[in-house]
Motif scaffolding. Sequence first.
Motif, mmCIF file in Angstrom:
data_model
loop_
_atom_site.group_PDB
_atom_site.id
_atom_site.type_symbol
_atom_site.label_atom_id
_atom_site.label_comp_id
_atom_site.label_asym_id
_atom_site.label_seq_id
_atom_site.Cartn_x
_atom_site.Cartn_y
_atom_site.Cartn_z
ATOM 1 N N MET A 1 0.956 -1.091 0.081
ATOM 2 C CA MET A 1 -0.089 -0.165 -0.058
ATOM 3 C C MET A 1 1.043 1.170 -0.057
ATOM 4 S SD MET A 1 -2.750 1.514 0.046
ATOM 5 C CE MET A 1 -3.999 0.196 -0.024
ATOM 6 N N THR A 2 0.621 1.980 -1.118
ATOM 7 C CA THR A 2 1.568 3.250 -1.243
ATOM 8 C C THR A 2 0.793 4.515 -1.553
ATOM 9 O OG1 THR A 2 1.856 3.286 -3.673
ATOM 10 C CG2 THR A 2 3.318 1.666 -2.242
ATOM 11 N N SER A 3 1.331 5.516 -1.720
ATOM 12 C CA SER A 3 0.621 6.715 -2.055
ATOM 13 C C SER A 3 1.014 6.986 -3.654
ATOM 14 C CB SER A 3 1.152 8.085 -1.102
ATOM 15 O OG SER A 3 2.610 8.250 -1.399
ATOM 16 N N LEU A 4 1.724 6.174 -4.115
ATOM 17 C CA LEU A 4 2.190 6.047 -5.404
ATOM 18 C C LEU A 4 1.441 5.915 -6.666
ATOM 19 C CD1 LEU A 4 5.687 4.430 -4.711
ATOM 20 C CD2 LEU A 4 5.105 6.921 -5.086
ATOM 21 N N SER B 1 2.350 3.483 -11.240
ATOM 22 C CA SER B 1 1.899 2.153 -10.759
ATOM 23 C C SER B 1 2.525 1.349 -11.893
ATOM 24 C CB SER B 1 0.219 2.177 -11.544
ATOM 25 O OG SER B 1 -0.396 2.743 -10.176
ATOM 26 N N GLY B 2 3.006 1.645 -12.961
ATOM 27 C CA GLY B 2 3.728 1.080 -14.118
ATOM 28 C C GLY B 2 5.150 1.059 -13.642
ATOM 29 N N LEU B 3 5.793 1.933 -12.883
ATOM 30 C CA LEU B 3 7.018 1.852 -12.432
ATOM 31 C C LEU B 3 6.903 0.772 -11.340
ATOM 32 C CD1 LEU B 3 8.095 5.364 -12.676
ATOM 33 C CD2 LEU B 3 9.158 3.602 -13.820
ATOM 34 N N ILE B 4 5.964 0.511 -10.452
ATOM 35 C CA ILE B 4 5.989 -0.471 -9.445
ATOM 36 C C ILE B 4 5.768 -1.619 -10.137
ATOM 37 C CG2 ILE B 4 4.371 -1.444 -7.613
ATOM 38 C CD1 ILE B 4 5.935 1.146 -6.825
ATOM 39 N N ASP B 5 5.013 -1.914 -11.198
ATOM 40 C CA ASP B 5 4.980 -3.059 -12.020
ATOM 41 C C ASP B 5 6.483 -3.580 -12.290
ATOM 42 O OD1 ASP B 5 2.273 -3.254 -11.536
ATOM 43 O OD2 ASP B 5 1.776 -2.322 -13.354
ATOM 44 N N ASP B 6 7.145 -2.678 -12.793
ATOM 45 C CA ASP B 6 8.472 -2.928 -13.203
ATOM 46 C C ASP B 6 9.522 -3.699 -12.048
ATOM 47 O OD1 ASP B 6 7.758 -2.101 -15.763
ATOM 48 O OD2 ASP B 6 8.961 -0.131 -15.533
ATOM 49 N N ALA B 7 9.329 -2.837 -10.959
ATOM 50 C CA ALA B 7 9.890 -3.333 -9.922
ATOM 51 C C ALA B 7 9.729 -4.865 -9.429
ATOM 52 C CB ALA B 7 9.701 -2.506 -8.452
ATOM 53 N N ILE B 8 8.454 -5.207 -9.428
ATOM 54 C CA ILE B 8 7.904 -6.494 -8.999
ATOM 55 C C ILE B 8 8.281 -7.407 -10.020
ATOM 56 C CG2 ILE B 8 5.774 -7.800 -9.048
ATOM 57 C CD1 ILE B 8 4.044 -5.288 -8.209
ATOM 58 N N PHE C 1 -4.424 2.425 5.265
ATOM 59 C CA PHE C 1 -3.380 2.098 6.462
ATOM 60 C C PHE C 1 -3.975 1.835 7.869
ATOM 61 C CE2 PHE C 1 -0.035 4.648 4.025
ATOM 62 C CZ PHE C 1 0.552 3.564 3.418
ATOM 63 N N LYS C 2 -4.583 2.929 8.178
ATOM 64 C CA LYS C 2 -5.213 2.914 9.841
ATOM 65 C C LYS C 2 -6.223 1.644 9.559
ATOM 66 C CE LYS C 2 -5.239 7.889 9.560
ATOM 67 N NZ LYS C 2 -5.751 9.150 9.519
ATOM 68 N N LEU C 3 -7.077 1.475 8.673
ATOM 69 C CA LEU C 3 -8.007 0.427 8.862
ATOM 70 C C LEU C 3 -7.570 -1.143 8.817
ATOM 71 C CD1 LEU C 3 -11.091 1.758 6.701
ATOM 72 C CD2 LEU C 3 -10.990 1.880 9.053
ATOM 73 N N SER C 4 -6.623 -1.177 8.209
ATOM 74 C CA SER C 4 -5.920 -2.496 7.948
ATOM 75 C C SER C 4 -5.069 -2.697 9.283
ATOM 76 C CB SER C 4 -5.166 -2.593 6.501
ATOM 77 O OG SER C 4 -3.891 -1.889 6.741
ATOM 78 N N ASN D 1 -0.126 -5.212 -5.455
ATOM 79 C CA ASN D 1 -0.302 -3.500 -5.166
ATOM 80 C C ASN D 1 -1.626 -3.158 -4.974
ATOM 81 O OD1 ASN D 1 0.403 -0.765 -4.945
ATOM 82 N ND2 ASN D 1 1.042 -0.525 -7.334
ATOM 83 N N GLU D 2 -2.071 -2.943 -3.724
ATOM 84 C CA GLU D 2 -3.396 -2.317 -3.477
ATOM 85 C C GLU D 2 -3.494 -0.903 -3.373
ATOM 86 O OE1 GLU D 2 -5.139 -4.725 -0.279
ATOM 87 O OE2 GLU D 2 -4.457 -6.641 -0.946
ATOM 88 N N THR D 3 -2.841 -0.204 -3.923
ATOM 89 C CA THR D 3 -2.504 1.207 -3.667
ATOM 90 C C THR D 3 -3.905 1.987 -4.272
ATOM 91 O OG1 THR D 3 -0.117 1.483 -3.761
ATOM 92 C CG2 THR D 3 -1.474 3.427 -4.407
ATOM 93 N N THR D 4 -4.435 2.846 -3.334
ATOM 94 C CA THR D 4 -5.610 3.392 -3.785
ATOM 95 C C THR D 4 -5.430 4.962 -3.480
ATOM 96 O OG1 THR D 4 -6.872 3.122 -1.739
ATOM 97 C CG2 THR D 4 -7.191 1.411 -3.588
ATOM 98 N N GLY D 5 -6.533 5.886 -4.013
ATOM 99 C CA GLY D 5 -6.235 7.124 -3.584
ATOM 100 C C GLY D 5 -6.611 7.318 -2.288
#
Length: 442
Positions: free
Chosen positions: A61-64, A70-77, A101-104, A91-95
């Motif tokens: 979970m990120t702010s990215l 998102s595409g660059l994160i896919d490259d890292a994966i 963060f808090k809920l999970s 990658n479960e990143t959302t706006g």
Amino acid sequence: MKKLASVLLSVGLVASMLTGCLSTGSSSKDTQAPAADTQASGETTGSDEIDYNASFELRLMTSLTGDVRSGLIDDAIAIFNEKWPNVKIVNETTGDYSQKFKLSFSSGDGYEIVYVDDLNQQTLMEGNYLMDITEDIKARGWLDNTIEGTIEFNNLRTPGKLYSAAFLMAPVVVYYNKDIFTELGVEIPKTIDEFEEILQKATDAGYIGTECGGDAYHQILWAVEGMVLNGAPKDEVDKWYYGEESTENVKNAFVTAYEHIQKWYENGYFRENFEGTKIDDIPTLFSQGKTAMTLGGDWDLGNYNASGLNVGAFVFPGFDANENPYIVNATDGAWALNADLNPTEKEAALDFIDIFYQDEYVKKWYENGFTLATLTDVSGIETTQLQKDIAEATKDTKMGFYLDNVKSGYLDYLIKETQLMIQGKYTPEQLVDSLEAEWNNK
């Protein structure tokens, strides 16, 4: 960059001293340390404990957000799976990442890898949710491969312990339409007064002086924060940011900043009915060619490059033309780990983060317009003129904070109270009194 680094280090040293008082009472530092030490005492990353063939999932979970990031994160994966073929990174990143963060974590189902800013890091640490990775950061060379002081930035409230590792910087700049500036016969402003003269000239000529997203008011808030950073002694701003003391100088700087914003609104420098505008629409609206300038981060650089306009960038000015200003800029975020990872999960997660310190991969972020916290040599990389403008504009500036990160919930409060002032229900003095009361609400 080196100048920024030295400034950030000095800020870090000051803030470390300032936050000494935070080690008493029920601070996150006190509640975090025992859990972190317990975690660290069992850490062994020898090959006898690490199963590289294990199959499991690591949630991210990120702010990215956005297609590019998102595409660059896919490259890292993809790079990660060369070493860990049986580990799935999701990658479960959302706006609404802050809320996620808090809920999970509060529900006992926290993400394994998180990318946090200073405020989110402190929020998660209050529940002992993050792992102490001090020795891992040192052993993997991340400290040596980042601008001095950047990894420390998120960790200034826990001197001697590192719970996250920085990757990007986040400078806020002013994007401007060069053709409109040429038509108006104006140059890049060196002071707030000159900035406002351009706003007036642009408005008089039928242009929109500056854009603002009415759903978040970030452009206004970044301008306010810039004026406060340059309107009060920096050591007093540091004390305010770290919750130690709110001085008259800082309060007066806020009042002055909001008086300027009130004038901007009353003089019609914003788009008509801007309150209905979403912040994500700002680059699109700017691209219509009717706006002189607007504040934004380097994360919007690609949108402005694609606008088809002759766009430049400069830093939001201070009050004194003879001084390099502080600008709203800090570590964009930093990688951190769930405190409950087992040794194999931890090793895999660290290997994933390590990709963000590998030069060939990191260059992809720079090529897409992002400002690096790493010491990657990018001198041979071809960039756009706009990215060069940002680099040139920010190279001699002094590092300031995103002041809305002072405490959890403060940004929402800032937005709400600023809206009330715009609606005429507060004077700047009344607004700052309200902000002061919220600041004191520990």
